[in-house]
Write a protein that holds these residues in place. Sequence first.
Motif, mmCIF file in Angstrom:
data_model
loop_
_atom_site.group_PDB
_atom_site.id
_atom_site.type_symbol
_atom_site.label_atom_id
_atom_site.label_comp_id
_atom_site.label_asym_id
_atom_site.label_seq_id
_atom_site.Cartn_x
_atom_site.Cartn_y
_atom_site.Cartn_z
ATOM 1 N N THR A 270 0.827 -1.206 0.000
ATOM 2 C CA THR A 270 0.000 0.000 0.000
ATOM 3 C C THR A 270 0.865 1.261 0.000
ATOM 4 O O THR A 270 0.533 2.251 -0.651
ATOM 5 C CB THR A 270 -0.964 0.012 1.199
ATOM 6 N N VAL A 271 1.984 1.210 0.721
ATOM 7 C CA VAL A 271 2.898 2.363 0.711
ATOM 8 C C VAL A 271 3.548 2.504 -0.661
ATOM 9 O O VAL A 271 3.654 3.614 -1.208
ATOM 10 C CB VAL A 271 3.975 2.223 1.810
ATOM 11 N N LEU A 272 3.983 1.393 -1.229
ATOM 12 C CA LEU A 272 4.603 1.422 -2.555
ATOM 13 C C LEU A 272 3.646 1.984 -3.597
ATOM 14 O O LEU A 272 4.014 2.842 -4.411
ATOM 15 C CB LEU A 272 5.047 0.018 -2.954
ATOM 16 N N ALA A 273 2.425 1.494 -3.592
ATOM 17 C CA ALA A 273 1.438 1.952 -4.572
ATOM 18 C C ALA A 273 1.144 3.430 -4.393
ATOM 19 O O ALA A 273 1.009 4.180 -5.373
ATOM 20 C CB ALA A 273 0.157 1.127 -4.443
ATOM 21 N N ASN A 274 1.050 3.868 -3.157
ATOM 22 C CA ASN A 274 0.799 5.281 -2.872
ATOM 23 C C ASN A 274 1.900 6.157 -3.476
ATOM 24 O O ASN A 274 1.622 7.158 -4.148
ATOM 25 C CB ASN A 274 0.726 5.474 -1.357
ATOM 26 N N HIS A 275 3.169 5.766 -3.278
ATOM 27 C CA HIS A 275 4.282 6.536 -3.829
ATOM 28 C C HIS A 275 4.289 6.514 -5.355
ATOM 29 O O HIS A 275 4.517 7.541 -6.009
ATOM 30 C CB HIS A 275 5.611 5.999 -3.297
ATOM 31 N N GLN B 276 -4.025 -1.331 11.091
ATOM 32 C CA GLN B 276 -2.947 -0.735 11.888
ATOM 33 C C GLN B 276 -1.762 -0.302 11.029
ATOM 34 O O GLN B 276 -1.045 0.623 11.372
ATOM 35 C CB GLN B 276 -2.504 -1.746 12.959
ATOM 36 N N ARG B 277 -1.554 -0.949 9.869
ATOM 37 C CA ARG B 277 -0.327 -0.691 9.105
ATOM 38 C C ARG B 277 -0.534 -0.621 7.593
ATOM 39 O O ARG B 277 0.405 -0.283 6.869
ATOM 40 C CB ARG B 277 0.711 -1.778 9.417
ATOM 41 N N GLN B 278 -1.706 -0.969 7.091
ATOM 42 C CA GLN B 278 -1.930 -1.006 5.643
ATOM 43 C C GLN B 278 -2.678 0.258 5.243
ATOM 44 O O GLN B 278 -3.889 0.359 5.352
ATOM 45 C CB GLN B 278 -2.662 -2.299 5.255
ATOM 46 N N VAL C 23 7.416 -0.362 8.337
ATOM 47 C CA VAL C 23 6.804 -0.607 7.029
ATOM 48 C C VAL C 23 7.005 0.601 6.115
ATOM 49 O O VAL C 23 7.444 0.471 4.964
ATOM 50 C CB VAL C 23 5.306 -0.916 7.193
ATOM 51 N N ASP C 24 6.695 1.786 6.636
ATOM 52 C CA ASP C 24 6.848 3.002 5.839
ATOM 53 C C ASP C 24 8.299 3.226 5.428
ATOM 54 O O ASP C 24 8.584 3.629 4.294
ATOM 55 C CB ASP C 24 6.372 4.220 6.635
#
Length: 336
Positions: free
Chosen positions: A37-42, A65-67, A191-192
């Motif tokens: 989800t972080v990768l896709a956001n970036h 909590q983390r996604q 994760v981030d």
Amino acid sequence: MNERYSRQMLFPQVGAAGQEKLQASRVLIVGMGALGTVLANHMVRSGVGHVRMVDRDYVEPSNLQRQMLFDEEDAAQALPKVIAARNKLARINSEIQIEAVFTDVTPDNVEGLLEGMELVLDGTDNFHTRFLLNDACFKHGVPFVYGGAVSSRGMSAILVPGVTPCLRCFIQSADSGGQTCDTIGVISPIVDIVASYQAVEALKYLVGDTGARRESLITMDVWHNQYHAMKLGKAREQCPCCGLHEYPALTQEANTELSLCGRESVQISGHEPFSLSVWEERLRPAVRELKVNEYLLRASLADGERLVLFADGRVLIQGTDDLVRAKSLYARYVGH
């Protein structure tokens, strides 16, 4: 050039030329959980022109909590992660192509998923899938941006066929064990951090700044303030992937019965696609509670387990990691 990217274009290593390259780029993200989800956001916010996302799972409350792309409504509706992510990302950047593929990645489909992609980003949570991606990438000459996070620890490297070693040069076997988020937990900051390290290497590659590429495998523990960078070095001559060019993960038969480590869940595949409306009528009299959407059906069973039928023919038995018990429940409710 679009004002959306103006601040990014002021960064000289990107500039107008780099932004044009990003908008012409195509990337594959496998796994749409914490890292994905972080990768896709970036990637979407940076203006990568085509983002293909692949994941086999759906949103549950424990993911929130983390996604970072999911919310309580996604969990309440049990939306597939790629669908929920696409819905959010399309509202963030409607100018690019966002492709959501709700499926399990297997030796049968991985090369097709990779077709036309310039870069693969690792958002997975297991080494079986990572080795599959690693082998497909090195066979087809596509860089693989590896990342992993568990507890407060993380690691990342960009692996480029013909330039760096592959993942098998560092980790010999997908069965080597290891801890997972489902067994020892994870805090969201790691994760981030890991996904951001992955994302910046992806941007360097896509804009063509090869001189800035990191040539090390980094590991870190953000709780205990530890950081280490290990030079990638050369590929092993006897590596079955980049040394011998055998790509073993691509020739293995897909595992139709898979215990998902730490999750008390077993996935069984091989059934023909389910008509969920038909199965809703068939199962409703036999189960305690049943919920269905256009992608999957969830049935709570009498002994406490839960049966999840996916439209593509996969079945998830939740509440046990015992293959014998899972196969027994599958036979009782689904049949052959």
